[in-house]
Design a protein around this motif. Sequence first.
Motif, mmCIF file in Angstrom:
data_model
loop_
_atom_site.group_PDB
_atom_site.id
_atom_site.type_symbol
_atom_site.label_atom_id
_atom_site.label_comp_id
_atom_site.label_asym_id
_atom_site.label_seq_id
_atom_site.Cartn_x
_atom_site.Cartn_y
_atom_site.Cartn_z
ATOM 1 N N ILE A 34 0.845 -1.205 0.000
ATOM 2 C CA ILE A 34 0.000 0.000 0.000
ATOM 3 C C ILE A 34 0.878 1.252 0.000
ATOM 4 O O ILE A 34 0.663 2.178 -0.782
ATOM 5 N N LEU A 35 1.895 1.275 0.876
ATOM 6 C CA LEU A 35 2.797 2.423 0.934
ATOM 7 C C LEU A 35 3.537 2.614 -0.383
ATOM 8 O O LEU A 35 3.724 3.742 -0.846
ATOM 9 N N PRO A 38 -1.075 5.711 5.679
ATOM 10 C CA PRO A 38 -2.370 5.213 6.156
ATOM 11 C C PRO A 38 -2.269 4.837 7.636
ATOM 12 O O PRO A 38 -1.252 4.289 8.085
ATOM 13 N N ARG A 39 -3.307 5.132 8.378
ATOM 14 C CA ARG A 39 -3.313 4.749 9.798
ATOM 15 C C ARG A 39 -4.274 3.584 9.992
ATOM 16 O O ARG A 39 -5.358 3.550 9.409
ATOM 17 N N ALA A 40 -3.823 2.647 10.787
ATOM 18 C CA ALA A 40 -4.646 1.479 11.089
ATOM 19 C C ALA A 40 -5.736 1.894 12.058
ATOM 20 O O ALA A 40 -5.504 2.650 13.001
ATOM 21 N N SER A 41 -6.948 1.403 11.821
ATOM 22 C CA SER A 41 -8.037 1.690 12.756
ATOM 23 C C SER A 41 -8.607 0.379 13.272
ATOM 24 O O SER A 41 -8.142 -0.125 14.280
ATOM 25 N N ASN A 42 -9.540 -0.200 12.588
ATOM 26 C CA ASN A 42 -10.195 -1.410 13.082
ATOM 27 C C ASN A 42 -9.441 -2.666 12.656
ATOM 28 O O ASN A 42 -8.939 -2.766 11.553
ATOM 29 N N ARG A 62 -6.158 10.017 4.223
ATOM 30 C CA ARG A 62 -6.794 11.211 3.653
ATOM 31 C C ARG A 62 -5.721 11.967 2.890
ATOM 32 O O ARG A 62 -4.614 12.141 3.385
ATOM 33 N N MET A 63 -6.072 12.387 1.663
ATOM 34 C CA MET A 63 -5.089 13.066 0.833
ATOM 35 C C MET A 63 -5.744 14.113 -0.057
ATOM 36 O O MET A 63 -6.966 14.133 -0.199
ATOM 37 N N HIS A 64 -4.914 14.923 -0.642
ATOM 38 C CA HIS A 64 -5.351 15.972 -1.568
ATOM 39 C C HIS A 64 -5.155 15.424 -2.979
ATOM 40 O O HIS A 64 -4.036 15.076 -3.362
ATOM 41 N N ILE A 65 -6.228 15.335 -3.746
ATOM 42 C CA ILE A 65 -6.197 14.778 -5.099
ATOM 43 C C ILE A 65 -6.415 15.912 -6.098
ATOM 44 O O ILE A 65 -7.373 16.672 -5.984
ATOM 45 N N GLU A 66 -5.558 15.984 -7.103
ATOM 46 C CA GLU A 66 -5.597 17.070 -8.079
ATOM 47 C C GLU A 66 -6.531 16.840 -9.262
ATOM 48 O O GLU A 66 -6.994 17.801 -9.869
#
Length: 84
Positions: free
Chosen positions: A28-29, A41-45, A58-62
């Motif tokens: 993924i990275l 990316p941060r792990a959640s569940n 979350r990112m900024h997409i052009e």
Amino acid sequence: MNKPELEFPLHWEYKIIAVRSDEAFAAILDVMKNHGFTETPRASNVSRNGSYVTYTVRMHIESREILDSLGAALAGCEGVKYLL
């Protein structure tokens, strides 16, 4: 199927459900880096039996092209089961 109209640039959030492994996270990275993103990316569940983890990024997409390309690449990563 028609794609929804979006105004770019925009902030976008992916939820990536993947096998819980170092290899899947590294893939993924790598995809994100290859598309020019530095976000981590941060792990959640984590699934009940610990086999799967949800990553949020979350990112900024052009542009639509970047959004589509990144989404296809993330969905095709080894170990990724779902991309939301």
